[in-house]
Design a protein around this motif. Structure first.
Motif, PDB file in Angstrom:
ATOM      1  N   ILE A 240      13.071 -25.266  -6.488  1.00  0.00           N
ATOM      2  CA  ILE A 240      13.481 -24.388  -7.580  1.00  0.00           C
ATOM      3  C   ILE A 240      12.807 -23.043  -7.382  1.00  0.00           C
ATOM      4  N   THR A 241      13.556 -21.971  -7.600  1.00  0.00           N
ATOM      5  CA  THR A 241      13.039 -20.606  -7.449  1.00  0.00           C
ATOM      6  C   THR A 241      13.261 -19.851  -8.754  1.00  0.00           C
ATOM      7  N   VAL A 242      12.226 -19.095  -9.151  1.00  0.00           N
ATOM      8  CA  VAL A 242      12.282 -18.282 -10.367  1.00  0.00           C
ATOM      9  C   VAL A 242      12.100 -16.822  -9.978  1.00  0.00           C
ATOM     10  N   ASP A 243      13.000 -15.977 -10.449  1.00  0.00           N
ATOM     11  CA  ASP A 243      12.892 -14.524 -10.259  1.00  0.00           C
ATOM     12  C   ASP A 243      12.124 -13.973 -11.455  1.00  0.00           C
ATOM     13  N   HIS A 244      10.952 -13.384 -11.181  1.00  0.00           N
ATOM     14  CA  HIS A 244      10.098 -12.854 -12.243  1.00  0.00           C
ATOM     15  C   HIS A 244      10.308 -11.361 -12.477  1.00  0.00           C
ATOM     16  N   GLY A 245      11.229 -10.747 -11.783  1.00  0.00           N
ATOM     17  CA  GLY A 245      11.440  -9.311 -11.900  1.00  0.00           C
ATOM     18  C   GLY A 245      10.550  -8.547 -10.940  1.00  0.00           C
ATOM     19  N   ASN A 246      10.802  -7.271 -10.790  1.00  0.00           N
ATOM     20  CA  ASN A 246      10.043  -6.405  -9.880  1.00  0.00           C
ATOM     21  C   ASN A 246      10.014  -6.961  -8.460  1.00  0.00           C
ATOM     22  N   GLY A 247      11.043  -7.702  -8.076  1.00  0.00           N
ATOM     23  CA  GLY A 247      11.124  -8.246  -6.722  1.00  0.00           C
ATOM     24  C   GLY A 247      10.308  -9.495  -6.479  1.00  0.00           C
ATOM     25  N   LEU A 248       9.593 -10.001  -7.487  1.00  0.00           N
ATOM     26  CA  LEU A 248       8.734 -11.184  -7.319  1.00  0.00           C
ATOM     27  C   LEU A 248       9.495 -12.465  -7.620  1.00  0.00           C
ATOM     28  N   ARG A 249       9.381 -13.428  -6.697  1.00  0.00           N
ATOM     29  CA  ARG A 249      10.004 -14.727  -6.870  1.00  0.00           C
ATOM     30  C   ARG A 249       9.004 -15.821  -6.535  1.00  0.00           C
ATOM     31  N   SER A 250       8.973 -16.867  -7.360  1.00  0.00           N
ATOM     32  CA  SER A 250       8.170 -18.065  -7.093  1.00  0.00           C
ATOM     33  C   SER A 250       9.107 -19.187  -6.703  1.00  0.00           C
ATOM     34  N   SER A 251       8.697 -19.979  -5.719  1.00  0.00           N
ATOM     35  CA  SER A 251       9.450 -21.170  -5.331  1.00  0.00           C
ATOM     36  C   SER A 251       8.518 -22.367  -5.346  1.00  0.00           C
ATOM     37  N   PHE A 252       9.062 -23.507  -5.750  1.00  0.00           N
ATOM     38  CA  PHE A 252       8.287 -24.742  -5.849  1.00  0.00           C
ATOM     39  C   PHE A 252       9.053 -25.866  -5.176  1.00  0.00           C
ATOM     40  N   GLU A 253       8.317 -26.684  -4.410  1.00  0.00           N
ATOM     41  CA  GLU A 253       8.906 -27.852  -3.764  1.00  0.00           C
ATOM     42  C   GLU A 253       7.843 -28.916  -3.563  1.00  0.00           C
ATOM     43  N   PRO A 254       8.169 -30.143  -3.514  1.00  0.00           N
ATOM     44  CA  PRO A 254       9.408 -30.750  -3.962  1.00  0.00           C
ATOM     45  C   PRO A 254       9.396 -30.918  -5.480  1.00  0.00           C
ATOM     46  N   VAL A 255      10.351 -30.298  -6.124  1.00  0.00           N
ATOM     47  CA  VAL A 255      10.451 -30.337  -7.588  1.00  0.00           C
ATOM     48  C   VAL A 255      11.908 -30.592  -7.965  1.00  0.00           C
ATOM     49  N   GLU A 256      12.137 -31.671  -8.694  1.00  0.00           N
ATOM     50  CA  GLU A 256      13.470 -31.950  -9.215  1.00  0.00           C
ATOM     51  C   GLU A 256      13.607 -31.280 -10.566  1.00  0.00           C
ATOM     52  N   SER A 257      14.741 -30.620 -10.771  1.00  0.00           N
ATOM     53  CA  SER A 257      14.953 -29.871 -12.001  1.00  0.00           C
ATOM     54  C   SER A 257      16.365 -30.059 -12.516  1.00  0.00           C
ATOM     55  N   SER A 258      16.499 -30.052 -13.824  1.00  0.00           N
ATOM     56  CA  SER A 258      17.828 -30.096 -14.446  1.00  0.00           C
ATOM     57  C   SER A 258      18.289 -28.693 -14.836  1.00  0.00           C
ATOM     58  N   LEU A 259      17.459 -27.677 -14.561  1.00  0.00           N
ATOM     59  CA  LEU A 259      17.830 -26.296 -14.874  1.00  0.00           C
ATOM     60  C   LEU A 259      18.884 -25.808 -13.892  1.00  0.00           C
ATOM     61  N   ALA A 260      19.609 -24.788 -14.289  1.00  0.00           N
ATOM     62  CA  ALA A 260      20.645 -24.195 -13.445  1.00  0.00           C
ATOM     63  C   ALA A 260      20.318 -22.727 -13.208  1.00  0.00           C
ATOM     64  N   PRO A 261      20.780 -22.174 -12.094  1.00  0.00           N
ATOM     65  CA  PRO A 261      20.592 -20.746 -11.872  1.00  0.00           C
ATOM     66  C   PRO A 261      21.105 -19.949 -13.072  1.00  0.00           C
ATOM     67  N   GLY A 262      20.326 -18.947 -13.445  1.00  0.00           N
ATOM     68  CA  GLY A 262      20.660 -18.123 -14.599  1.00  0.00           C
ATOM     69  C   GLY A 262      19.893 -18.520 -15.850  1.00  0.00           C
ATOM     70  N   ALA A 263      19.263 -19.699 -15.841  1.00  0.00           N
ATOM     71  CA  ALA A 263      18.488 -20.144 -17.001  1.00  0.00           C
ATOM     72  C   ALA A 263      17.241 -19.288 -17.161  1.00  0.00           C
ATOM     73  N   ALA A 264      16.986 -18.831 -18.381  1.00  0.00           N
ATOM     74  CA  ALA A 264      15.769 -18.075 -18.673  1.00  0.00           C
ATOM     75  C   ALA A 264      14.630 -19.065 -18.875  1.00  0.00           C
ATOM     76  N   VAL A 265      13.458 -18.732 -18.320  1.00  0.00           N
ATOM     77  CA  VAL A 265      12.276 -19.575 -18.499  1.00  0.00           C
ATOM     78  C   VAL A 265      11.125 -18.712 -18.996  1.00  0.00           C
ATOM     79  N   ALA A 266      10.377 -19.255 -19.926  1.00  0.00           N
ATOM     80  CA  ALA A 266       9.192 -18.567 -20.437  1.00  0.00           C
ATOM     81  C   ALA A 266       7.988 -18.990 -19.608  1.00  0.00           C
ATOM     82  N   GLU A 267       6.957 -18.176 -19.627  1.00  0.00           N
ATOM     83  CA  GLU A 267       5.705 -18.576 -18.986  1.00  0.00           C
ATOM     84  C   GLU A 267       5.255 -19.894 -19.607  1.00  0.00           C
ATOM     85  N   GLY A 268       4.959 -20.873 -18.763  1.00  0.00           N
ATOM     86  CA  GLY A 268       4.549 -22.189 -19.241  1.00  0.00           C
ATOM     87  C   GLY A 268       5.699 -23.135 -19.506  1.00  0.00           C
TER      88      GLY A 268
END
Length: 167
Positions: free
Chosen positions: A88-116
């Motif tokens: 799963i990859t999260v775009d944090h803005g300003n060109g910063l992206r975090s990626s996590f593996e191996p992580v199973e997620s039910s989220l879909a691209p475009g979903a907004a996530v809050a810190e935490g």
């Protein structure tokens, strides 16, 4: 002896992230695992982009299936399988992206996530029998040390004590 005015410039030059990369101040993001995880394998970027290296950090999870949370607010930009691992990859803005593996997620691209906010759950496999999550951070195509976003990695510098005032 007074502290030299150029000390701030020296400390900035010693930044462990990358030269010229503007990043949030240390500890501006949250750890993606709770409790604060041990680092099993450190950030070890290659000298050249095509060489092997470790472009993130491996964090020990408390157990397989542990919740993985977003270190900063953002928008999910990718959820899928890469090289047989769920990512799963999260775009944090300003060109910063975090990626996590191996992580199973039910989220879909475009979903907004809050810190935490929970991104998904860790699954076995990346660190053998030890539960862990690989966390990578990129700005554009450049890999950054994820630990610089959650802790102060600047080296400690011991300065001589100031001279006592005469008198």
């Amino acid at each position: 002896m007074k502290t030299p005015a150029s000390l701030a410039a020296i400390l900035l030059a010693l930044s462990p992230i990358t030269a010229g990369a503007a990043v949030p101040p240390a500890a501006a993001w949250s750890w993606p695992l709770d409790p604060r995880p041990a680092v099993l394998r450190a950030f070890d970027p290659p000298a050249k982009p095509w060489l092997s290296g470790h472009r993130g950090v491996d964090l020990r999870a408390a157990y397989d299936g542990a919740p993985v949370t977003s270190p900063a607010s953002g928008t999910v930009s990718f959820v899928g399988v890469v090289a047989d691992r769920p990512v799963i990859t999260v775009d944090h803005g300003n060109g910063l992206r975090s990626s996590f593996e191996p992580v199973e997620s039910s989220l879909a691209p475009g979903a907004a996530v809050a810190e935490g906010g929970v991104l998904g759950r860790s699954v076995p496999g990346h660190c053998g029998t030890v539960p862990c999550v690989h966390w990578g951070v990129r700005r554009g195509e450049e890999y950054l040390n994820p630990l610089a976003f959650v802790t102060d990695l600047r080296p400690s510098i011991l300065l001589p004590p100031e001279d006592p005032a005469p008198g």
